[in-house]
Design an enzyme around this catalytic site. Sequence first.
Site, mmCIF file in Angstrom:
data_model
loop_
_atom_site.group_PDB
_atom_site.id
_atom_site.type_symbol
_atom_site.label_atom_id
_atom_site.label_comp_id
_atom_site.label_asym_id
_atom_site.label_seq_id
_atom_site.Cartn_x
_atom_site.Cartn_y
_atom_site.Cartn_z
ATOM 1 N N ASP A 31 0.845 -1.197 0.000
ATOM 2 C CA ASP A 31 0.000 0.000 0.000
ATOM 3 C C ASP A 31 0.882 1.249 0.000
ATOM 4 O OD1 ASP A 31 -3.206 0.535 0.843
ATOM 5 O OD2 ASP A 31 -1.813 2.205 1.151
ATOM 6 N N HIS A 100 -10.764 -4.955 -3.205
ATOM 7 C CA HIS A 100 -9.413 -5.244 -2.724
ATOM 8 C C HIS A 100 -9.476 -5.569 -1.239
ATOM 9 C CE1 HIS A 100 -10.205 -0.974 -2.189
ATOM 10 N NE2 HIS A 100 -9.450 -1.032 -1.101
HETATM 11 P P1 5GP Z 1 -9.742 1.748 0.446
HETATM 12 O O1 5GP Z 1 -9.683 3.086 1.124
HETATM 13 O O2 5GP Z 1 -10.510 1.836 -0.858
HETATM 14 O O3 5GP Z 1 -10.193 0.607 1.315
HETATM 15 O O4 5GP Z 1 -8.234 1.385 0.079
HETATM 16 C C1 5GP Z 1 -7.551 1.913 -1.020
HETATM 17 C C2 5GP Z 1 -6.088 1.792 -0.708
HETATM 18 O O5 5GP Z 1 -5.366 1.982 -1.905
HETATM 19 C C3 5GP Z 1 -5.585 2.829 0.297
HETATM 20 O O6 5GP Z 1 -5.031 2.165 1.429
HETATM 21 C C4 5GP Z 1 -4.545 3.620 -0.481
HETATM 22 O O7 5GP Z 1 -3.433 3.984 0.299
HETATM 23 C C5 5GP Z 1 -4.173 2.651 -1.588
HETATM 24 N N1 5GP Z 1 -3.703 3.314 -2.792
HETATM 25 C C6 5GP Z 1 -4.277 4.389 -3.415
HETATM 26 N N2 5GP Z 1 -3.555 4.730 -4.502
HETATM 27 C C7 5GP Z 1 -2.516 3.856 -4.572
HETATM 28 C C8 5GP Z 1 -1.412 3.693 -5.487
HETATM 29 O O8 5GP Z 1 -1.246 4.437 -6.466
HETATM 30 N N3 5GP Z 1 -0.551 2.685 -5.235
HETATM 31 C C9 5GP Z 1 -0.699 1.835 -4.162
HETATM 32 N N4 5GP Z 1 0.225 0.876 -4.015
HETATM 33 N N5 5GP Z 1 -1.715 1.955 -3.283
HETATM 34 C C10 5GP Z 1 -2.609 2.954 -3.490
#
Ligand code: 5GP
Length: 115
Positions: A31, A100
């Site tokens: 992440d 995810h």
């Molecule tokens: P959510 O908030 O949808 O459950 O999780 C999305 C996750 O994707 C977040 O923890 C965020 O840090 C991660 N994320 C967002 N953009 C990127 C990126 O460009 N690369 C990576 N490796 N993680 C990302």
Amino acid sequence: MTEPSVFTRIIRGEIPADVVAETDRVLAVTDINPQAAVHVVVFPKTGEYRDVSELAAAEPDLLAELVSVAKAVAAEKAGGEYRLIFNTGAGAGQTVFHVHAHVLAGNLEEKSLVG
Ligand code: 5GP
């Protein structure tokens, strides 16, 4: 047409990522904004499912494969003990609408279960 998700763009090689595991159908990357010592996001290569409920209903075998990859990542990076979190819906903290799992491990003692 909707924009490709950030995870689709990683799969396509349009955004760099630290890949920690990969199968034909699933990718796991570190992440970009880690919330624990180990923080890996695991997602299917298809972007057609917004959240875990949609994935479970349509392709339970793919969800099982995703969980299997998460387990392997946690075994390698955290001795096999980990949290597996699927934020579902904006109100629950979901920001990327490409299903995810977050694999979280290490220094979790002070972390809330809800982020
Ligand atoms: P959510 O908030 O949808 O459950 O999780 C999305 C996750 O994707 C977040 O923890 C965020 O840090 C991660 N994320 C967002 N953009 C990127 C990126 O460009 N690369 C990576 N490796 N993680 C990302």
